[in-house]
Write an enzyme that holds these catalytic residues in place. Structure first.
Site, PDB file in Angstrom:
ATOM      1  N   GLY A 161      14.231   1.228  15.759  1.00 54.04           N
ATOM      2  CA  GLY A 161      12.816   1.576  15.926  1.00 54.04           C
ATOM      3  C   GLY A 161      12.152   1.695  14.569  1.00 54.04           C
ATOM      4  O   GLY A 161      12.830   1.868  13.552  1.00 54.04           O
ATOM      5  N   GLN A 208       6.006   5.156   8.863  1.00 50.97           N
ATOM      6  CA  GLN A 208       7.102   4.945   7.905  1.00 50.97           C
ATOM      7  C   GLN A 208       6.771   3.913   6.835  1.00 50.97           C
ATOM      8  O   GLN A 208       7.435   3.866   5.804  1.00 50.97           O
ATOM      9  CB  GLN A 208       8.385   4.545   8.643  1.00 50.97           C
ATOM     10  CG  GLN A 208       8.957   5.678   9.473  1.00 50.97           C
ATOM     11  CD  GLN A 208      10.163   5.237  10.274  1.00 50.97           C
ATOM     12  OE1 GLN A 208      10.019   4.691  11.360  1.00 50.97           O
ATOM     13  NE2 GLN A 208      11.359   5.454   9.747  1.00 50.97           N
ATOM     14  N   CYS A 262      17.746   7.908  10.633  1.00 51.06           N
ATOM     15  CA  CYS A 262      16.353   7.514  10.429  1.00 51.06           C
ATOM     16  C   CYS A 262      16.275   6.664   9.176  1.00 51.06           C
ATOM     17  O   CYS A 262      16.881   7.005   8.157  1.00 51.06           O
ATOM     18  CB  CYS A 262      15.479   8.757  10.283  1.00 51.06           C
ATOM     19  SG  CYS A 262      13.736   8.365  10.029  1.00 51.06           S
ATOM     20  N   LEU A 263      15.544   5.563   9.253  1.00 51.99           N
ATOM     21  CA  LEU A 263      15.392   4.692   8.085  1.00 51.99           C
ATOM     22  C   LEU A 263      14.685   5.410   6.945  1.00 51.99           C
ATOM     23  O   LEU A 263      14.795   4.999   5.792  1.00 51.99           O
ATOM     24  CB  LEU A 263      14.626   3.421   8.478  1.00 51.99           C
ATOM     25  CG  LEU A 263      15.348   2.530   9.510  1.00 51.99           C
ATOM     26  CD1 LEU A 263      14.440   1.401   9.967  1.00 51.99           C
ATOM     27  CD2 LEU A 263      16.651   1.985   8.942  1.00 51.99           C
ATOM     28  N   HIS A 268      11.795  10.041  19.054  1.00 58.09           N
ATOM     29  CA  HIS A 268      11.948  10.019  17.585  1.00 58.09           C
ATOM     30  C   HIS A 268      10.727   9.357  16.934  1.00 58.09           C
ATOM     31  O   HIS A 268      10.189   9.857  15.940  1.00 58.09           O
ATOM     32  CB  HIS A 268      13.254   9.274  17.257  1.00 58.09           C
ATOM     33  CG  HIS A 268      13.543   9.052  15.812  1.00 58.09           C
ATOM     34  ND1 HIS A 268      14.603   9.651  15.162  1.00 58.09           N
ATOM     35  CD2 HIS A 268      12.929   8.263  14.877  1.00 58.09           C
ATOM     36  CE1 HIS A 268      14.632   9.248  13.896  1.00 58.09           C
ATOM     37  NE2 HIS A 268      13.618   8.408  13.688  1.00 58.09           N
ATOM     38  N   GLU A 269      10.267   8.238  17.515  1.00 59.13           N
ATOM     39  CA  GLU A 269       9.131   7.501  16.924  1.00 59.13           C
ATOM     40  C   GLU A 269       7.814   8.253  17.114  1.00 59.13           C
ATOM     41  O   GLU A 269       6.967   8.265  16.207  1.00 59.13           O
ATOM     42  CB  GLU A 269       9.029   6.093  17.523  1.00 59.13           C
ATOM     43  CG  GLU A 269      10.271   5.205  17.396  1.00 59.13           C
ATOM     44  CD  GLU A 269      10.857   5.139  16.009  1.00 59.13           C
ATOM     45  OE1 GLU A 269      10.127   5.383  15.041  1.00 59.13           O
ATOM     46  OE2 GLU A 269      12.067   4.866  15.897  1.00 59.13           O
ATOM     47  N   HIS A 302       7.434  10.694  14.470  1.00 54.87           N
ATOM     48  CA  HIS A 302       6.937  10.117  13.206  1.00 54.87           C
ATOM     49  C   HIS A 302       5.408  10.077  13.204  1.00 54.87           C
ATOM     50  O   HIS A 302       4.772  10.394  12.200  1.00 54.87           O
ATOM     51  CB  HIS A 302       7.457   8.688  13.012  1.00 54.87           C
ATOM     52  CG  HIS A 302       8.823   8.603  12.404  1.00 54.87           C
ATOM     53  ND1 HIS A 302       9.137   9.156  11.185  1.00 54.87           N
ATOM     54  CD2 HIS A 302       9.958   7.998  12.845  1.00 54.87           C
ATOM     55  CE1 HIS A 302      10.414   8.890  10.893  1.00 54.87           C
ATOM     56  NE2 HIS A 302      10.934   8.199  11.893  1.00 54.87           N
TER      57      HIS A 302
HETATM   58  O1  GNR Z   1      17.640   2.950  13.556  1.00 51.87           O
HETATM   59  C1  GNR Z   1      17.494   4.073  14.058  1.00 51.87           C
HETATM   60  N1  GNR Z   1      18.507   4.579  14.819  1.00 51.87           N
HETATM   61  C2  GNR Z   1      18.374   5.730  15.590  1.00 51.87           C
HETATM   62  C3  GNR Z   1      19.518   6.287  16.126  1.00 51.87           C
HETATM   63  C4  GNR Z   1      19.465   7.421  16.902  1.00 51.87           C
HETATM   64  C5  GNR Z   1      18.239   7.996  17.167  1.00 51.87           C
HETATM   65  C6  GNR Z   1      17.083   7.474  16.625  1.00 51.87           C
HETATM   66  C7  GNR Z   1      17.137   6.338  15.843  1.00 51.87           C
HETATM   67  S1  GNR Z   1      15.680   5.654  15.202  1.00 51.87           S
HETATM   68  C8  GNR Z   1      16.277   4.852  13.776  1.00 51.87           C
HETATM   69  C9  GNR Z   1      15.180   4.011  13.143  1.00 51.87           C
HETATM   70  C10 GNR Z   1      14.071   4.919  12.657  1.00 51.87           C
HETATM   71  O2  GNR Z   1      14.147   5.625  11.690  1.00 51.87           O
HETATM   72  N2  GNR Z   1      12.991   4.961  13.399  1.00 51.87           N
HETATM   73  O3  GNR Z   1      11.984   5.788  13.064  1.00 51.87           O
HETATM   74 NI    NI Z   2      12.909   7.430  11.992  1.00 49.83          NI
END
Ligand code: GNR
Ligand code: NI
Length: 171
Positions: free
Chosen positions: A46, A51, A91-92, A133-134, A137
């Protein structure tokens, strides 16, 4: 190729609350394809506009293993949540760290698709976790905010130190 770069914790720009998208047009669709390019290259499941320092309410995701399920969510809103599930999240914007986070297991979400059409979707599993999660953000929230203060500070210090060392190599 896009020159967009992923912001990393503790960059204060990651704390920005994104604004609603007013119009789904070609410029926005071009931006979405840039997001997919960066997400797949990372690789990640995601990527939220926040980001890459674009503060609009949209994200892309693909929880498949073969890039076969690309989805875009514009102005996403969670309508219903049910149950709880714990996932080892990464998270990236927090590269190299994985920690358990508890979230809703089932999520009903409403959003605009790439044509600007309103869609409602029932989700669970990794996709439901990714959506939550997104959306965090887009509200300036990171998964490390769910950890203890001590853990979060430890991760922050290590990332700051790593970046200082990387900067030294470039000089
Ligand atoms: O690549 C991602 N893997 C992930 C694994 C478990 C829960 C959430 C994520 S999101 C993350 C990519 C990212 O940072 N998206 O904002
Ligand atoms: Ni993330």
């Amino acid at each position: 190729m896009t020159k967009l770069k992923i912001l990393e914790f503790p960059d204060p720009r990651l704390r920005t609350k994104a604004a609603l998208v007013e119009e789904v047009d070609d410029e926005l669709r071009k931006f979405m394809s840039d997001l997919f390019e960066i997400m797949y290259a990372a690789p990640g499941i995601g990527l939220a506009a926040t980001q890459v320092d674009v503060h609009k309410r949209l994200f892309v995701c693909d929880v498949s293993t073969d890039k076969s399920a690309p989805l875009v969510f514009i102005n996403p809103e969670i309508l219903e949540k049910e149950g709880t599930t714990v996932t080892d999240e990464g998270c990236l914007s927090v590269p190299g760290y994985y920690e358990e986070v508890e979230r809703a297991e089932h999520v009903k979400v409403q959003f605009l698709d790439r044509d600007g059409e309103s869609v409602e979707m029932q989700t669970d599993g990794l996709l439901a976790v990714c959506i939550q999660h997104e959306i965090d953000h887009l509200n300036g929230k990171l998964f490390v905010d769910y950890l203890s203060e001590a853990k979060r500070q430890r991760i922050r210090k290590k990332l700051v130190k790593e970046r200082r060392q990387q900067a030294a190599v470039v000089l």
